[in-house]
Write a protein that holds these residues in place. Structure first.
Motif, PDB file in Angstrom:
ATOM      1  N   UNK A   1     -93.074 -11.309  60.976  1.00 15.83           N
ATOM      2  CA  UNK A   1     -94.135 -12.218  60.522  1.00 15.83           C
ATOM      3  C   UNK A   1     -94.728 -11.786  59.195  1.00 15.83           C
ATOM      4  N   UNK A   2     -94.881 -10.479  59.015  1.00 17.11           N
ATOM      5  CA  UNK A   2     -95.421  -9.966  57.746  1.00 17.11           C
ATOM      6  C   UNK A   2     -94.458 -10.247  56.592  1.00 17.11           C
ATOM      7  N   UNK A   3     -93.155 -10.199  56.877  1.00 17.91           N
ATOM      8  CA  UNK A   3     -92.151 -10.546  55.854  1.00 17.91           C
ATOM      9  C   UNK A   3     -92.288 -12.015  55.443  1.00 17.91           C
ATOM     10  N   UNK A   4     -92.478 -12.894  56.447  1.00 20.22           N
ATOM     11  CA  UNK A   4     -92.663 -14.322  56.159  1.00 20.22           C
ATOM     12  C   UNK A   4     -93.890 -14.543  55.287  1.00 20.22           C
ATOM     13  N   UNK A   5     -94.961 -13.841  55.613  1.00 18.58           N
ATOM     14  CA  UNK A   5     -96.202 -13.981  54.852  1.00 18.58           C
ATOM     15  C   UNK A   5     -95.968 -13.611  53.391  1.00 18.58           C
ATOM     16  N   UNK A   6     -95.249 -12.500  53.175  1.00 17.81           N
ATOM     17  CA  UNK A   6     -94.945 -12.064  51.799  1.00 17.81           C
ATOM     18  C   UNK A   6     -94.059 -13.085  51.097  1.00 17.81           C
ATOM     19  N   UNK A   7     -93.070 -13.601  51.811  1.00 17.88           N
ATOM     20  CA  UNK A   7     -92.075 -14.501  51.226  1.00 17.88           C
ATOM     21  C   UNK A   7     -92.662 -15.887  50.904  1.00 17.88           C
TER      22      UNK A   7
END
Length: 123
Positions: free
Chosen positions: A24-30
């Motif tokens: 989820x944190x990767x999605x937020x960054x992306x």
């Protein structure tokens, strides 16, 4: 506003946990965008419940967006939202059939893909 139990309520709870995970944190960054999703029990525009999926902060909250304007606003019937979220209905087809309405940036809307949702195995 009728106090109706929506099928999608549970999905948003799981989404909140999903955004707190590493994936989820990767999605937020992306993605880094804010979406408002209006869910109607039977007919779009009536008795809608709003959720904010904030992919800048990695949060999911119930209610209208307080921080200005969301990047895109989606409106669905509860059943249609569940079909799109679980991959049973293609978002483009949902839009063409009128099962999903979009306001705001279409380029932002196109980044709102099924990857954002927890996988069906976790549901």
């Amino acid at each position: 506003m009728a106090n109706t139990e929506l099928k999608s309520d549970n999905l948003f709870k799981m989404m909140k946990a999903h955004l707190a995970s590493d994936a989820g944190k990767e999605l937020t960054k992306k993605i880094g965008l804010v979406y408002q999703i209006n869910i109607a029990p039977k007919k779009i525009g009536f008795d809608e419940v709003s959720y904010i999926v904030d992919l800048k902060k990695g949060e999911v909250t119930k209610g209208k967006y307080e921080g200005g304007k969301p990047d895109a606003i989606f409106s669905f019937k509860d059943d249609d939202f569940m079909k799109v979220a679980t991959g049973k209905m293609n978002p483009q087809i949902a839009f063409m059939r009128g099962a999903m309405k979009i306001k705001g940036s279409l380029s932002a809307a196109q980044k709102f893909t099924p990857d954002i949702f927890p996988k069906p195995a976790k549901m």
